[in-house]
Design an enzyme around this catalytic site. Sequence first.
Site, PDB file in Angstrom:
ATOM      1  N   CYS A 389       0.834  -1.194   0.000  1.00  0.00           N
ATOM      2  CA  CYS A 389       0.000   0.000   0.000  1.00  0.00           C
ATOM      3  C   CYS A 389       0.865   1.237   0.000  1.00  0.00           C
ATOM      4  CB  CYS A 389      -0.876  -0.030   1.247  1.00  0.00           C
ATOM      5  SG  CYS A 389      -2.549  -0.276   0.787  1.00  0.00           S
ATOM      6  N   GLU A 390       1.487   1.505  -1.098  1.00  0.00           N
ATOM      7  CA  GLU A 390       2.422   2.617  -1.192  1.00  0.00           C
ATOM      8  C   GLU A 390       2.653   2.855  -2.687  1.00  0.00           C
ATOM      9  OE1 GLU A 390       4.727   3.244   1.826  1.00  0.00           O
ATOM     10  OE2 GLU A 390       6.125   4.564   0.805  1.00  0.00           O
TER      11      GLU A 390
END
Length: 471
Positions: A389-390
């Site tokens: 999640c980046e």
Amino acid sequence: MVSTPSAPSTHLDSRQYLPPTNFEGPLSPNQQLLPLTATATDHHHLSVGGCDVVNLVQQFGTPLYILDDHTLRTACRQYRQGFERYYPGEALVLYASKAWSCMAVCAIVTAEGLGIDVVSAGELLTATEAGALPENIYFHGNNKSFEELTLAVEVGCRIVVDNWLELKTLGEIATQAGKAVPILLRVTPGIECHTHEYIRTGHLDSKFGFDPDQIEAVFEFLAGQPQLHCLGVHAHIGSQIFELNPHTDLGAVMAQWVVTAQRYGLALTELDVGGGLGIRYTEGDDPPSIDTWVKTVCESVVAACEARGIALPRLLCEPGRSLIGPACVTAYRVGSQKEIPGLRTYASVDGGMSDNPRPITYQSVYRALVANRMAAPLTETVTLAGKHCESGDILIKDAALPELKSGDVVTIAATGAYNYSMASNYNRVPRPAAVLVAEGDATLIIRRETVTDLLRQDCLPETLRPKAKSI
Ligand code: LLP
């Protein structure tokens, strides 16, 4: 470190990345993108160490670090043979285990006659458990704890002292223990080199080592500390270096420290010139061979000692990346894809910054290939994204690849150094397994972590325990 992406092509395929088969003389592993044993099978699969990568991922899952025994051992031998060829004195090659510390890797390099450079109690115990002899272990680090120093004295390894606090603490520990502790001094050589600023360590503004202006004060202090047996000096310039000049200059700088030490009655017998030789991550990378690097180091030290009329010291070096980096590839499965017309196609794999944090940390560029379709033309430009999640979790921007399908086994080259060792559990993703491949056999050397392993470290206070649901 940053290089341009490879261009899409209708006639090139992933076999272009394989080591040449018609090359005269030994290949230096650090000049190859893939392990020396990499070939394409009749079914156009990537094979490493005689093992079909498609079979490996079926057996061991993905992501999977695949470490080639032959490439690692060849690199070890090239370093050792280089010193035998070019250095008339005694020499010892240390493996910088920060590049990948695990028992199997430490056992292989030990079997190949190398010593080990460690920087923590964890790396130290990994090396001893793998069978490394204490006198061949060199303990580095700019902030070793009291417990780590005490352990190092107990184990009997060499300690590379980094600063005044450590020097004084170690003096006290040695006195308490009633034994002479063999040390080296790490000194900043003040040599510039061209690499990413995070991995440059030889310039004066560095957190590591004594400032060269301090060296006389340190020698004076040591002259009154017989329990600290100063064997020599250490310097490390930086990492992923393609230039030879810094190491040509280093010999003279270090030999001068030996001369200075003589004025304080200290006879230094060891010079450790650190590591730093770069490797090939993309076709644009052109590092010198292991042999050329060793030759440069040896000639520089021999010339500097002759010029000052000092005896040849025992010469040490500490390569990490160039030993282990080219020996490993990481295999992933392709999952979802997202095409943004006119802009970019993203293909996501089942790992990412947690198993290879180098792209997001240093903007490092890698090459990828599709292990199950080595002969497919590289017609697409695809951005290989990780699953984290980046937004920055991109393994390769604009990679030249065939059209990808979900389930394809995308494999990234040259992932042996600073991948597993810097891996994290970001997003609670368990770290991958690693297998050692040799002559058609694959052996598990690191078990795949599970979510249960991660949860085991959590402590949930009684008061926070979920209550049984009332109906
Ligand atoms: N000796 C010392 C004292 C070091 O600090 C290092 C690396 C080495 C030897 C080994 O250097 P090598 O031969 O591997 O270049 N995480 C970064 C690299 C950090 C290097 C730290 N020190 C990366 O992924 O590029």
